[in-house]
Design an enzyme around this catalytic site. Structure first.
Site, short mmCIF file in Angstrom:
data_model
loop_
_atom_site.label_atom_id
_atom_site.label_comp_id
_atom_site.label_asym_id
_atom_site.label_seq_id
_atom_site.Cartn_x
_atom_site.Cartn_y
_atom_site.Cartn_z
N GLU A 114 -39.74 -44.18 -48.56
CA GLU A 114 -40.63 -43.23 -48.57
C GLU A 114 -40.00 -41.76 -49.11
OE1 GLU A 114 -43.30 -41.63 -49.14
OE2 GLU A 114 -44.86 -41.96 -47.51
N ASP A 115 -40.53 -40.77 -49.74
CA ASP A 115 -40.00 -39.57 -50.02
C ASP A 115 -39.94 -38.57 -48.93
OD1 ASP A 115 -42.83 -39.43 -49.54
OD2 ASP A 115 -43.08 -38.21 -51.77
N ASP A 118 -43.90 -35.72 -43.15
CA ASP A 118 -44.42 -34.39 -42.76
C ASP A 118 -45.03 -34.74 -41.43
OD1 ASP A 118 -45.54 -32.02 -42.69
OD2 ASP A 118 -46.31 -31.54 -44.69
N LYS A 146 -39.40 -33.62 -42.45
CA LYS A 146 -39.63 -32.28 -42.29
C LYS A 146 -39.66 -31.86 -40.81
CE LYS A 146 -42.57 -30.43 -45.68
NZ LYS A 146 -44.01 -29.90 -46.03
N PHE A 167 -42.75 -26.33 -47.83
CA PHE A 167 -43.06 -27.12 -48.93
C PHE A 167 -42.28 -27.29 -49.87
CE2 PHE A 167 -45.66 -28.87 -52.25
CZ PHE A 167 -46.44 -29.52 -51.39
N ASP A 174 -44.02 -33.29 -55.55
CA ASP A 174 -44.73 -32.58 -56.52
C ASP A 174 -45.58 -31.31 -55.85
OD1 ASP A 174 -46.62 -34.29 -55.17
OD2 ASP A 174 -48.18 -33.41 -56.52
N ARG A 180 -41.99 -32.79 -60.34
CA ARG A 180 -41.39 -33.81 -59.88
C ARG A 180 -40.31 -34.20 -60.51
NH1 ARG A 180 -45.18 -36.92 -56.86
NH2 ARG A 180 -47.38 -36.71 -57.24
P1 IMP Z 1 -47.71 -36.82 -43.88
O1 IMP Z 1 -48.92 -37.77 -43.82
O2 IMP Z 1 -48.24 -35.41 -43.62
O3 IMP Z 1 -46.26 -37.06 -43.30
O4 IMP Z 1 -47.64 -36.30 -45.51
C1 IMP Z 1 -46.66 -37.39 -46.41
C2 IMP Z 1 -46.97 -37.13 -47.91
O5 IMP Z 1 -47.42 -35.90 -48.15
C3 IMP Z 1 -45.75 -37.40 -48.74
O6 IMP Z 1 -45.47 -38.60 -48.90
C4 IMP Z 1 -45.59 -36.36 -49.68
O7 IMP Z 1 -46.41 -37.28 -50.77
C5 IMP Z 1 -46.76 -35.34 -49.22
N1 IMP Z 1 -46.09 -34.34 -48.89
C6 IMP Z 1 -45.63 -33.86 -47.69
N2 IMP Z 1 -44.80 -32.87 -47.51
C7 IMP Z 1 -44.56 -32.17 -48.77
C8 IMP Z 1 -43.94 -31.53 -49.50
O8 IMP Z 1 -43.15 -30.50 -48.77
N3 IMP Z 1 -43.87 -31.39 -50.79
C9 IMP Z 1 -44.49 -32.36 -51.63
N4 IMP Z 1 -45.35 -33.30 -50.93
C10 IMP Z 1 -45.22 -33.40 -49.78
MG MG Z 2 -46.37 -38.93 -51.77
#
Ligand code: IMP
Ligand code: MG
Length: 192
Positions: A114-115, A118, A146, A167, A174, A180
């Site tokens: 995973e990237d 959050d 994060k 962010f 992106d 990206r």
């Molecule tokens: P979560 O479900 O809130 O943990 O969000 C995860 C997904 O949201 C990641 O796989 C990213 O695609 C996107 N995302 C969350 N934070 C960021 C950020 O700071 N920059 C860009 N994409 C983000």
């Molecule tokens: Mg993503």
């Protein structure tokens, strides 16, 4: 439009583009070094285990391309795409599979690549969804974690960096599908 150009503002490298100020949070060298370490850890842990790397598109396409070349054992690949954000910076909380895996993971050793984590909702959903397909086991490798208060349990075994609650863009990540291709991780300082 035009080229990405850096300016030095108060001794700091800042990219000004589309009326946005983007500052470097993790540069290329740090990314390379940490990705190599994570690859070495996975190599050690998965020796003789034949894992499948499941990458979550689109945000992790650069990370998986780099880390897989630091993993020195045979691995296979599969790709999934999920969408949780729509096109904004705020999480909708709804996770949708927009592209599913091609292959069965039954009895397989899965490593999710995973990237960023959050809120943790995407990862939570993914792990649950994949677990239901009866893999042998699932571990998670995430480049960025994060610093946000979370209700969900942290499932990341291989973590690249802890980052502040900003962010971030670049190295696959992106903002509205842009940035990206930055070779570094940056954050958007302000929108004018
Ligand atoms: P979560 O479900 O809130 O943990 O969000 C995860 C997904 O949201 C990641 O796989 C990213 O695609 C996107 N995302 C969350 N934070 C960021 C950020 O700071 N920059 C860009 N994409 C983000
Ligand atoms: Mg993503």
């Amino acid at each position: 439009m035009g080229l990405y150009k850096f300016k030095k503002i108060n001794g700091e490298k800042v990219l000004i583009y589309d009326n946005m100020k983007i500052k470097v949070l993790i540069d290329e060298k740090k990314l390379r070094r940490r990705v190599r370490e994570l690859g070495q850890e996975i190599t050690r842990d998965y020796k003789d285990r034949d894992p499948v790397l499941v990458s979550v598109l689109r945000g992790s396409f650069i990370f998986i391309a780099d880390i897989c070349r630091e993993i020195k054992i045979p691995v296979t690949f599969d790709f999934m795409a999920v969408s949780s954000y729509g096109n904004s910076k705020a999480s909708s909380g709804i996770v949708r599979i927009t592209k599913d895996l091609e292959f069965s993971i039954e009895n397989k050793e899965v490593i999710i690549i995973e990237d960023i984590v959050d809120s943790g909702r995407t990862l939570n959903y993914l792990v649950k969804n994949l677990q239901a397909r009866n893999p042998k086991n699932i571990e998670v490798c995430a480049l960025l974690d994060k610093d946000v208060p979370r209700k969900t349990e942290n499932k990341v075994k291989y973590k690249g960096f802890d980052i502040p609650n900003k962010f971030v863009v670049g190295y696959g990540l992106d903002f509205e599908e842009k940035y990206r291709n930055f070779p570094f991780i940056g954050y958007i300082e302000n929108e004018q």
